[in-house]
Design a protein around this motif. Structure first.
Motif, short mmCIF file in Angstrom:
data_model
loop_
_atom_site.label_atom_id
_atom_site.label_comp_id
_atom_site.label_asym_id
_atom_site.label_seq_id
_atom_site.Cartn_x
_atom_site.Cartn_y
_atom_site.Cartn_z
N GLY A 76 0.83 -1.20 0.00
CA GLY A 76 0.00 0.00 0.00
C GLY A 76 0.87 1.24 0.00
N VAL A 77 0.49 2.22 -0.83
CA VAL A 77 1.20 3.50 -0.87
C VAL A 77 0.19 4.59 -0.54
CG1 VAL A 77 2.58 5.10 -2.25
CG2 VAL A 77 2.78 2.63 -2.66
N SER A 78 0.26 5.08 0.68
CA SER A 78 -0.66 6.15 1.08
C SER A 78 -0.20 7.47 0.47
CB SER A 78 -0.70 6.29 2.60
OG SER A 78 -1.37 7.49 2.95
N MET A 79 -1.17 8.21 -0.06
CA MET A 79 -0.89 9.52 -0.62
C MET A 79 -1.46 10.63 0.26
SD MET A 79 1.01 8.69 -3.10
CE MET A 79 1.25 10.32 -3.82
N ASP A 80 -1.68 10.32 1.54
CA ASP A 80 -2.17 11.34 2.47
C ASP A 80 -1.15 12.45 2.62
OD1 ASP A 80 -4.77 10.53 4.11
OD2 ASP A 80 -3.66 8.69 3.66
N ASN B 128 -2.43 -6.47 6.45
CA ASN B 128 -1.46 -7.57 6.55
C ASN B 128 -0.37 -7.46 5.49
OD1 ASN B 128 -3.03 -8.13 4.34
ND2 ASN B 128 -3.49 -10.24 4.90
N TYR B 129 -0.12 -6.25 5.03
CA TYR B 129 0.92 -6.00 4.05
C TYR B 129 1.56 -4.65 4.35
CZ TYR B 129 -3.07 -3.65 1.75
OH TYR B 129 -4.18 -2.88 1.47
N PRO B 130 2.76 -4.42 3.83
CA PRO B 130 3.45 -3.16 4.15
C PRO B 130 2.74 -1.96 3.52
CG PRO B 130 4.75 -4.46 2.61
CD PRO B 130 3.58 -5.30 3.01
N VAL B 131 2.77 -0.87 4.27
CA VAL B 131 2.25 0.41 3.80
C VAL B 131 3.36 1.44 3.93
CG1 VAL B 131 0.59 2.27 4.27
CG2 VAL B 131 -0.14 -0.12 4.40
N VAL B 132 3.53 2.23 2.89
CA VAL B 132 4.52 3.30 2.87
C VAL B 132 3.79 4.61 2.55
CG1 VAL B 132 6.40 1.75 2.19
CG2 VAL B 132 5.08 2.94 0.42
N ILE B 133 4.48 5.71 2.74
CA ILE B 133 3.93 7.02 2.40
C ILE B 133 4.55 7.44 1.07
CG2 ILE B 133 3.70 9.45 3.08
CD1 ILE B 133 2.22 7.52 4.95
N GLY B 134 3.70 7.69 0.10
CA GLY B 134 4.17 8.13 -1.22
C GLY B 134 4.55 9.61 -1.19
N ASN B 135 5.15 10.04 -2.28
CA ASN B 135 5.55 11.44 -2.41
C ASN B 135 5.30 11.90 -3.85
OD1 ASN B 135 7.81 10.49 -3.98
ND2 ASN B 135 8.89 10.08 -2.07
N GLN B 136 5.52 13.17 -4.11
CA GLN B 136 5.22 13.72 -5.43
C GLN B 136 6.10 13.10 -6.52
OE1 GLN B 136 2.53 15.65 -5.99
NE2 GLN B 136 3.00 15.15 -8.10
N ASP B 137 7.34 12.81 -6.19
CA ASP B 137 8.23 12.18 -7.17
C ASP B 137 7.68 10.82 -7.60
OD1 ASP B 137 10.75 11.70 -8.68
OD2 ASP B 137 11.08 10.20 -7.10
N LEU B 138 7.27 10.02 -6.65
CA LEU B 138 6.72 8.70 -6.97
C LEU B 138 5.42 8.84 -7.76
CD1 LEU B 138 6.97 5.64 -6.69
CD2 LEU B 138 5.64 5.82 -4.57
N ALA B 139 4.56 9.75 -7.34
CA ALA B 139 3.31 9.98 -8.06
C ALA B 139 3.58 10.36 -9.51
CB ALA B 139 2.49 11.07 -7.36
#
Length: 171
Positions: free
Chosen positions: A87-91, A108-119
């Protein structure tokens, strides 16, 4: 005058907007390394050899909240067959919103915080949720903006999990 300023700004942004095209099916998924809620690195390319369900979402997104339990179920059902959900949160406020959400929903899976570069590397994320399926070779097999059809997506996952299934292989 204001209208002209807005028009000039939009014209100036055209090259930026044009560059935000999503990666094409069959192309390698753009790699990233981001940290999960425990501070551990999550590197997409480390999942090569698995089918990856990559979910861009946010805590405020209604469709995302509907899909997440499906992805938890898919992770439970197909983990041993080679599925890995990320999961990639875009909050905008990052972990401030996401950590309480994770405590309440127990993903039950990893969650990371996305950023503008990734978007940007994923086409600017035209809407949330945005879900991609990445094959065992790290290539994009499916990309869907908006809520997925649960049964159709599960069928695509099962197809990609079959031994030897690759993009364009016809098997």
């Amino acid at each position: 005058m204001l209208l002209r300023t807005v028009a000039v700004a939009l014209v100036a942004m055209c090259p930026l907007l044009a560059s935000q095209t999503p990666p094409q099916l069959g192309q390698p998924a753009p790699d990233f390394t981001l940290t999960d809620s425990a501070g551990s690195p999550v590197k997409l390319s480390a999942y090569k050899g698995k089918v990856v369900l990559l979910d861009f979402w946010a805590t405020w997104c209604g469709g995302c909240k509907v899909e997440i339990p499906w992805y938890v179920e898919f992770q439970n059902k197909y983990r041993n067959d080679g599925l890995a959900a990320i999961g990639v949160s875009m909050d905008d406020d990052g972990w401030k919103s996401v950590k309480p959400f994770l405590e309440e929903h127990k993903l039950n899976y990893p969650v990371v915080i996305g950023n503008q570069d990734l978007a940007s590397r994923y086409g600017g994320l035209p809407s949330l949720p945005m879900t991609l399926l990445i094959d065992r070779d790290g290539k994009i097999a499916e990309s869907h903006a908006g809520m997925v059809d649960r049964d159709a997506y599960e069928k695509k996952i099962k197809t990609l999990l079959r031994p030897g299934k690759r993009i364009g292989s016809g098997t």
